[in-house]
Design a protein around this motif. Structure first.
Motif, mmCIF file in Angstrom:
data_model
loop_
_atom_site.group_PDB
_atom_site.id
_atom_site.type_symbol
_atom_site.label_atom_id
_atom_site.label_comp_id
_atom_site.label_asym_id
_atom_site.label_seq_id
_atom_site.Cartn_x
_atom_site.Cartn_y
_atom_site.Cartn_z
ATOM 1 N N ALA A 5 17.556 -19.194 16.108
ATOM 2 C CA ALA A 5 18.170 -19.858 14.948
ATOM 3 C C ALA A 5 19.692 -19.763 15.027
ATOM 4 N N ALA A 6 20.191 -18.585 15.414
ATOM 5 C CA ALA A 6 21.636 -18.384 15.519
ATOM 6 C C ALA A 6 22.246 -19.343 16.539
ATOM 7 N N GLN A 7 21.552 -19.501 17.678
ATOM 8 C CA GLN A 7 22.044 -20.399 18.734
ATOM 9 C C GLN A 7 21.992 -21.840 18.272
ATOM 10 N N MET A 8 20.931 -22.210 17.595
ATOM 11 C CA MET A 8 20.792 -23.582 17.084
ATOM 12 C C MET A 8 21.916 -23.929 16.125
ATOM 13 N N GLY A 9 22.266 -22.955 15.286
ATOM 14 C CA GLY A 9 23.295 -23.201 14.275
ATOM 15 C C GLY A 9 24.699 -22.901 14.749
ATOM 16 N N GLY A 10 24.812 -22.254 15.923
ATOM 17 C CA GLY A 10 26.135 -21.916 16.435
ATOM 18 C C GLY A 10 26.842 -20.884 15.572
ATOM 19 N N ARG A 11 26.080 -19.953 15.002
ATOM 20 C CA ARG A 11 26.710 -18.906 14.184
ATOM 21 C C ARG A 11 26.027 -17.552 14.414
ATOM 22 N N ASP A 12 26.812 -16.486 14.169
ATOM 23 C CA ASP A 12 26.293 -15.125 14.289
ATOM 24 C C ASP A 12 25.637 -14.770 12.948
ATOM 25 N N VAL A 13 24.322 -14.777 12.907
ATOM 26 C CA VAL A 13 23.583 -14.561 11.654
ATOM 27 C C VAL A 13 23.782 -13.113 11.172
ATOM 28 N N LEU A 14 23.964 -12.964 9.872
ATOM 29 C CA LEU A 14 24.073 -11.624 9.273
ATOM 30 C C LEU A 14 22.682 -11.116 8.906
ATOM 31 N N VAL A 15 22.438 -9.835 9.144
ATOM 32 C CA VAL A 15 21.131 -9.227 8.894
ATOM 33 C C VAL A 15 21.309 -8.098 7.875
ATOM 34 N N HIS A 16 20.749 -8.303 6.675
ATOM 35 C CA HIS A 16 20.855 -7.310 5.605
ATOM 36 C C HIS A 16 19.534 -6.536 5.534
ATOM 37 N N CYS A 17 19.612 -5.227 5.674
ATOM 38 C CA CYS A 17 18.407 -4.400 5.765
ATOM 39 C C CYS A 17 18.332 -3.447 4.572
ATOM 40 N N ALA A 18 17.129 -3.383 3.965
ATOM 41 C CA ALA A 18 16.950 -2.508 2.811
ATOM 42 C C ALA A 18 15.529 -1.972 2.783
ATOM 43 N N GLY A 19 15.288 -1.062 1.846
ATOM 44 C CA GLY A 19 13.931 -0.584 1.584
ATOM 45 C C GLY A 19 13.335 -1.387 0.445
ATOM 46 N N MET A 20 12.216 -0.913 -0.061
ATOM 47 C CA MET A 20 11.551 -1.641 -1.150
ATOM 48 C C MET A 20 12.225 -1.397 -2.487
#
Ligand code: THU
Length: 151
Positions: free
Chosen positions: A106-121
């Motif tokens: 997806a990042a390559q398709m859009g030409g952007r460095d996707v941000l990944v937000h990680c959390a618990g429940m």
């Protein structure tokens, strides 16, 4: 509520739909697209264990099915152990290696460095990474001689 808090809330709601009777570990993912819309996914396990699908992969396949793979800006990922009243746990979870590679498409398709937000429940801890930090030296379309993956 900030945009990121809303993305995490959407991922937590999606985790409520996890089909995870084998691992008893629920994961939810929420993608934010360029127009602000959100696409979610939950892990989808199978009695033939190895066929199980991760929440991030389900969300990305859904974005692709809607013709929106190139529009993914960021993703929220949450997970926790399923107990009596649903999934719990405050520790952030990060996408597995396979999901990082699929997210890279997806990042390559859009030409952007996707941000990944990680959390618990639950809880307020949200860890943010760039995909390029989670998956350095990624294999991608350029390795196949394609400057940017064709739409
Ligand atoms: N899982 C995800 O959905 N995403 C990840 O990034 C890591 C793991 C799922 C797969 C399986 O259904 C459960 O969590 C336990 O591994």
């Amino acid at each position: 509520m900030s945009d990121i808090d809303m993305l995490i809330a959407a991922a937590r709601a999606a985790a409520g739909h996890a089909h995870a009777p084998y691992s008893r570990f629920a994961v939810g993912a929420a993608l934010r697209l360029t127009d602000g819309s959100i696409i979610t996914g939950a892990n989808f396990e199978n009695a033939s264990y190895g066929l199980s699908l991760c929440a991030e992969t389900v969300a990305l396949a859904s974005a692709n099915a809607q013709g929106r793979l190139a529009d993914v800006v960021e993703i929220g990922v949450v997970g926790g152990v399923i107990g009596e009243g649903g999934a719990t746990g405050e520790a952030p979870i990060r996408p597995c290696g396979r999901c990082r590679q699929i997210l890279n498409e997806a990042a390559q398709m859009g030409g952007r460095d996707v941000l990944v937000h990680c959390a618990g429940m639950t809880g307020d801890v949200i860890e943010t990474h760039k995909l390029s930090d989670l998956l350095p030296h990624a294999f991608g379309p350029a390795d196949l001689g394609i400057g940017r993956a064709p739409r």
